[in-house]
Enzyme design. Structure first.
Site, mmCIF file in Angstrom:
data_model
loop_
_atom_site.group_PDB
_atom_site.id
_atom_site.type_symbol
_atom_site.label_atom_id
_atom_site.label_comp_id
_atom_site.label_asym_id
_atom_site.label_seq_id
_atom_site.Cartn_x
_atom_site.Cartn_y
_atom_site.Cartn_z
ATOM 1 C CG ASP A 195 70.585 43.898 50.481
ATOM 2 O OD1 ASP A 195 70.707 43.695 51.715
ATOM 3 O OD2 ASP A 195 69.787 43.259 49.779
ATOM 4 C CD GLU A 401 70.088 37.432 52.017
ATOM 5 O OE1 GLU A 401 70.595 38.048 51.063
ATOM 6 O OE2 GLU A 401 70.317 37.712 53.208
#
Length: 563
Positions: A195, A401
């Site tokens: 990521d 997020e």
């Protein structure tokens, strides 16, 4: 790899913004439609010169307090598995003769897909983003892993590692799960990508020992590393580790082999640049109609009238005067949510092309109907205007997020005040724009009708299509709608299961029907007499079923199809 597109939305103004991952699960009864959405997304992505999409997110969100819950299809791993049908939409249908685990991309009109985030990202403690998922091996395999089995079978090209940890071990450094299980046991032949700054976050504080993080991640099986800024430091560190035989050259060769395998499959060497012939696909009318259909089918009707005998929906199109209120009624940015144009999303109507819910309502009602829009009216205004009914559109502000992590899950101000002022004075339908279930129990008694619209994207007309009866409500909840946050985490099958609306719940209406040119608005409510005798819960045959439609298992809350 060239440019990459993030999941579900895009960074290019004018492109079609499909509804988010959460909404797509409501199309699970028609995997072909989900597949079509994947194919349309691939075309628009390729048209911008991007050959790689960071989708699908196959997280199983077990706690809506998680800020990425709207990136997850469901709390149910079986539903998540079913929704991997978007992969052949993005990549093309894998040939029947293709070996297990080998990545496949059909051609220039398709993109490489990325199943993410491996593994357990949706099960963190209290839903805290990038936190620790505490679960035994059986739980990990049965809840968080099934989507990966299916994705690999469908030829997914890449898999992204999760920021989160499993029982205290960072997934970016978990060789047992990345190499031992994913690559060796499941025979995944594509590549594993980190990521964004995933290596930095192996340590706390991030980047505290970057050389160690490089070693831990590459040896664990990370093949491609997303390094947005300090790439020189990464290259120098990796070179040092290889030259000093700390990371064996065989590991580098394995990573390069996997990356090249995917690049060749994509045709990236033969066609490295954008195909200008696809430019007309961007925001095409065909794709907008597809998105509008998806919106219609994703809406979940949670309440319709103060009793089943007196439904409010569908709303009449021809009436003297109606009120549209709420912070989300005329805000395209709020409809689209996070990951839209900018990381955290935006507010307003100048970010891209689309239709707000207010505009959709004006487009739908009779020309003689006076539509009054006031974002946050006071009670006196509502009482003094003799409205036939009101539509209140409120919900969450955009987020992505960690910024979306919430311990209270309340709708944004002045939403509660708007509901109180409007619904206390006139018949109202409340439409919730959110990425997950939010606190609604304090308002439910004052609301006449309640609709979960999730994050519908640019095609707000799909909301009005169903609201006014051109199409019926068909959606069912893909996750449990809690009463209070104190109950969380709470998922279907849990011993303490006591939701406001259970998993699988969703009321149905029939489309408005015309007879001899006269429009007769109908809302069909089935009662116990219409239900076949002794329906059986497909999860547990011993469970009792209640008689009210939609048919729900009283023990696990599973919603059965109409009979």
């Amino acid at each position: 790899m060239g440019l990459m597109q993030f999941m579900a939305t895009t960074m290019f103004t004018g492109q079609q913004f499909f509804l988010t991952t959460l909404d797509l699960v409501l199309l699970g009864k028609d995997p072909e439609l989900v597949k079509k959405i994947g194919a349309a997304t691939a075309l628009e992505t390729r048209a911008t010169g991007i050959p790689y999409a960071f989708a699908p997110c196959i997280a199983v969100c077990r706690d809506p307090r998680w800020g990425r819950c709207y990136e997850s299809y469901s709390e149910d791993p079986q539903i998540v598995q079913a929704m991997t049908e978007i992969i052949p939409g993005l990549q093309g249908d894998i040939p029947a003769t293709s070996p297990q685990g080998v990545p496949y991309v059909a051609g220039k009109r398709n993109v490489a897909a990325c199943a993410k985030h491996y593994v357990g990202d949706g099960g963190t403690t209290k839903g805290i983003n990038e936190n620790n998922t505490v679960i035994d091996w059986h739980g990990l395999l049965s809840i968080h892993m099934p989507g990966y089995y299916t994705s690999i079978t469908k030829g997914v090209s890449t898999i992204m590692a999760s920021y989160s940890s499993w029982n205290g071990v960072k997934m970016h450094a978990n060789g047992e799960l990345i190499t031992g299980f994913l690559k060796n046991k499941l025979r995944f032949e594509g590549f594993v990508i980190s990521d964004w700054e995933g290596l930095d976050r192996i340590t706390y504080p991030p980047h505290a020992n970057y050389l160690y993080s490089i070693q831990a991640a590459i040896q664990a099986g990370i093949d491609m590393v997303m390094v947005p800024f300090n790439y020189n430091e990464f290259i120098d560190g990796l070179t040092f580790l290889v030259k000093n035989n700390i990371i064996p050259m065989s590991r580098i060769n394995d990573a390069v082999t996997r990356i090249l395998r995917v690049k060749f499959t994509m045709g990236l060497f033969e066609n490295p640049l954008a195909d200008y012939s696809l430019v007309d696909q961007l925001g095409s009318q065909e794709h907008r109609e597809l998105a509008r259909e998806a919106v219609r089918r994703s809406l979940v009707l949670l309440k319709n009238g103060q009793s089943p005998d007196h439904p409010l929906l569908p709303l009449p199109k021809k009436t003297p005067k109606i009120l549209v209120a709420g912070s989300h009624a005329h805000n395209l940015g709020y409809q689209c949510g996070g990951w839209t144009i900018e990381w955290q999303g935006l507010s307003g109507n100048n970010l891209t092309i689309g239709t707000t819910i207010l505009t959709a309502i004006k487009n739908t009602v009779d020309s003689s109907t006076n539509v009054v829009y006031k974002e946050n009216p006071d009670a006196e205004f509502v009482k003094s205007n003799d409205f036939s009914y009101a539509v209140v559109v409120v919900g969450e502000h955009p987020y992505a997020e960690t910024d979306g992590d919430s311990m209270n899950l309340t709708i944004a101000d002045p939403g509660p005040t708007t509901i109180k002022n409007v619904c206390g004075a006139v018949k109202c339908v409340v439409i919730i724009i959110s990425g997950r279930p939010v606190v609604m129990q304090p308002y439910i008694d004052s609301i006449d009708a309640l609709v979960a619209a999730w994050l519908p994207g640019t095609e707000g007309q799909g909301v009005a299509d169903v609201l006014f009866g051109d199409y019926g409500f068909t959606g069912k909840l893909p996750r449990t709608w809690f009463k209070t946050v104190d109950q969380l985490p709470m998922n279907v099958g849990d011993p303490h299961y006591d939701p406001l609306f259970p998993f699988g719940f969703g009321l149905a209406t029939e489309p408005t029907k015309s007879y001899a040119g006269t429009s007769t608005e109908l809302s069909i409510w089935l009662d116990g007499e219409d239900v076949a005798p002794e329906p059986v819960c497909p999860r547990f045959e011993s469970h009792q079923i209640c008689g009210f439609v939609p048919i729900l298992c009283n023990k696990c809350g599973f919603g059965l199809p109409f009979i």
